[in-house]
Design an enzyme around this catalytic site. Structure first.
Site, mmCIF file in Angstrom:
data_model
loop_
_atom_site.group_PDB
_atom_site.id
_atom_site.type_symbol
_atom_site.label_atom_id
_atom_site.label_comp_id
_atom_site.label_asym_id
_atom_site.label_seq_id
_atom_site.Cartn_x
_atom_site.Cartn_y
_atom_site.Cartn_z
ATOM 1 N N SER A 16 0.838 -1.215 0.000
ATOM 2 C CA SER A 16 0.000 0.000 0.000
ATOM 3 C C SER A 16 0.865 1.253 0.000
ATOM 4 O O SER A 16 0.529 2.247 -0.657
ATOM 5 C CB SER A 16 -0.956 0.002 1.190
ATOM 6 N N ASN A 17 2.002 1.228 0.707
ATOM 7 C CA ASN A 17 2.904 2.385 0.668
ATOM 8 C C ASN A 17 3.521 2.543 -0.715
ATOM 9 O O ASN A 17 3.654 3.661 -1.218
ATOM 10 C CB ASN A 17 4.003 2.239 1.721
ATOM 11 N N LEU A 69 19.029 -5.598 6.563
ATOM 12 C CA LEU A 69 20.068 -5.441 5.553
ATOM 13 C C LEU A 69 21.445 -5.381 6.216
ATOM 14 O O LEU A 69 21.600 -4.827 7.306
ATOM 15 C CB LEU A 69 19.813 -4.167 4.739
ATOM 16 N N ASN A 123 13.385 4.631 4.633
ATOM 17 C CA ASN A 123 12.514 3.591 5.177
ATOM 18 C C ASN A 123 11.373 4.267 5.920
ATOM 19 O O ASN A 123 11.528 5.363 6.465
ATOM 20 C CB ASN A 123 13.283 2.698 6.151
ATOM 21 N N HIS A 134 8.860 3.572 9.101
ATOM 22 C CA HIS A 134 8.748 2.711 10.278
ATOM 23 C C HIS A 134 7.511 3.143 11.059
ATOM 24 O O HIS A 134 7.328 4.343 11.300
ATOM 25 C CB HIS A 134 9.999 2.834 11.150
ATOM 26 N N THR A 168 20.493 3.716 7.869
ATOM 27 C CA THR A 168 21.904 3.580 8.252
ATOM 28 C C THR A 168 22.080 2.163 8.790
ATOM 29 O O THR A 168 21.088 1.460 9.027
ATOM 30 C CB THR A 168 22.253 4.613 9.356
ATOM 31 N N LEU A 198 19.612 -0.527 12.973
ATOM 32 C CA LEU A 198 18.205 -0.733 12.608
ATOM 33 C C LEU A 198 17.319 0.432 13.070
ATOM 34 O O LEU A 198 17.393 0.868 14.227
ATOM 35 C CB LEU A 198 17.702 -2.020 13.269
ATOM 36 N N THR A 208 -2.785 5.125 7.497
ATOM 37 C CA THR A 208 -3.381 6.239 6.745
ATOM 38 C C THR A 208 -2.406 7.417 6.675
ATOM 39 O O THR A 208 -2.261 8.071 5.642
ATOM 40 C CB THR A 208 -4.701 6.676 7.415
ATOM 41 N N GLU A 218 0.911 7.111 7.070
ATOM 42 C CA GLU A 218 2.081 6.686 6.289
ATOM 43 C C GLU A 218 1.884 7.059 4.827
ATOM 44 O O GLU A 218 2.813 7.530 4.145
ATOM 45 C CB GLU A 218 2.275 5.178 6.411
HETATM 46 C C1 GRF Z 1 3.588 -0.496 7.067
HETATM 47 O O1 GRF Z 1 2.869 -0.542 8.261
HETATM 48 C C2 GRF Z 1 4.974 0.016 7.354
HETATM 49 O O2 GRF Z 1 5.014 0.937 8.418
HETATM 50 C C3 GRF Z 1 5.707 -1.238 7.736
HETATM 51 O O3 GRF Z 1 5.154 -2.261 6.939
HETATM 52 C C4 GRF Z 1 3.867 -1.880 6.509
HETATM 53 C C5 GRF Z 1 3.895 -1.852 5.023
HETATM 54 O O4 GRF Z 1 2.618 -2.025 4.562
HETATM 55 N N1 GRF Z 1 7.110 -1.087 7.483
HETATM 56 P P1 GRF Z 1 2.407 -2.028 2.958
HETATM 57 O O5 GRF Z 1 3.057 -3.279 2.411
HETATM 58 O O6 GRF Z 1 3.037 -0.767 2.429
HETATM 59 O O7 GRF Z 1 0.909 -2.036 2.796
#
Ligand code: GRF
Length: 201
Positions: A14-15, A94, A108, A110, A142, A145, A173, A175
């Site tokens: 989704s991201n 990684l 990234n 998080h 970096t 983690l 939402t 993110e």
């Molecule tokens: C998100 O909650 C993100 O914060 C975490 O993994 C999830 C990714 O969800 N790293 P998607 O695959 O982008 O829907």
């Protein structure tokens, strides 16, 4: 010069979708590759449906040999020659060597207000701690983690009847708003952090 963006994911993507959808018009970047450590990742199918170049590098045959997995992944990444690598739900740790190669170019997202709750199960940990607010962070990657320079954060309230799932949905939402906002600024050379605050009460 249009920045080339590779997106690494492990799940539904989704991201990734929000990042790809944002890179249009006068946006300074365009997606050039969506790759995953899981050939069955839903995000790969979604990216392919959009006509994007995809790559699947199954980490399982490599067992604990992270460097071997990363060497296979790097063959696809190097061929795509990205200027920016976005980790978007990429669930593999990684190695320092890989991170050093992309340091300063890799982001990234998080699901916590870093430096709080590095690692996994962030929503449950915030609820357990009785936090009044929670959120997400985009940071430069970096070797340590979930530890790099913060490029953006979005905050959401924790509601009294929240479960890890309801809280995760509220964070997700945000993110989807934060990551595209940070990517656009990053592609323009901005490194000063963006802070979003939803007054959803
Ligand atoms: C998100 O909650 C993100 O914060 C975490 O993994 C999830 C990714 O969800 N790293 P998607 O695959 O982008 O829907």
């Amino acid at each position: 010069m249009t920045k080339r963006v590779a997106i690494l994911l492990s799940g539904g993507g989704s991201n990734m979708l929000k990042l790809v959808e944002s890179m249009t018009g006068d946006h300074p970047a365009r997606p050039v590759l969506v790759a995953s450590n899981d050939p069955g990742a839903g995000g790969l199918a979604r990216a392919a449906a959009l006509g994007l170049a995809t790559a699947a590098v199954d980490h399982r045959p490599h067992g604990k040999d992270r460097a071997a997995f990363e060497a296979a992944l790097s063959r696809h990444l190097d061929a795509a020659a990205p200027d920016i690598v976005c980790l978007a739900g990429f669930m593999r740790v990684l190695t320092e060597g890989f991170v050093r190669k992309w340091e300063g170019k890799m982001l990234n997202i998080h699901p916590s207000l870093l430096p709080k709750y590095k690692g996994l199960h962030t929503h449950a940990r915030a609820l357990e701690a009785g936090d009044a607010e929670h959120g997400c962070t985009v940071h430069e990657v970096t070797p340590a983690l979930d530890d790099g320079p913060i490029l953006g954060q979005a905050r959401v309230p924790v509601l009294k009847d929240d479960t890890p799932d309801t809280l995760a949905a509220r964070v997700l939402t945000q993110e989807h708003i934060l990551y595209p906002r940070v990517l656009r600024r990053f592609a323009q050379g901005h490194r000063d952090p963006v802070f979003l605050d939803t007054s959803v009460r």
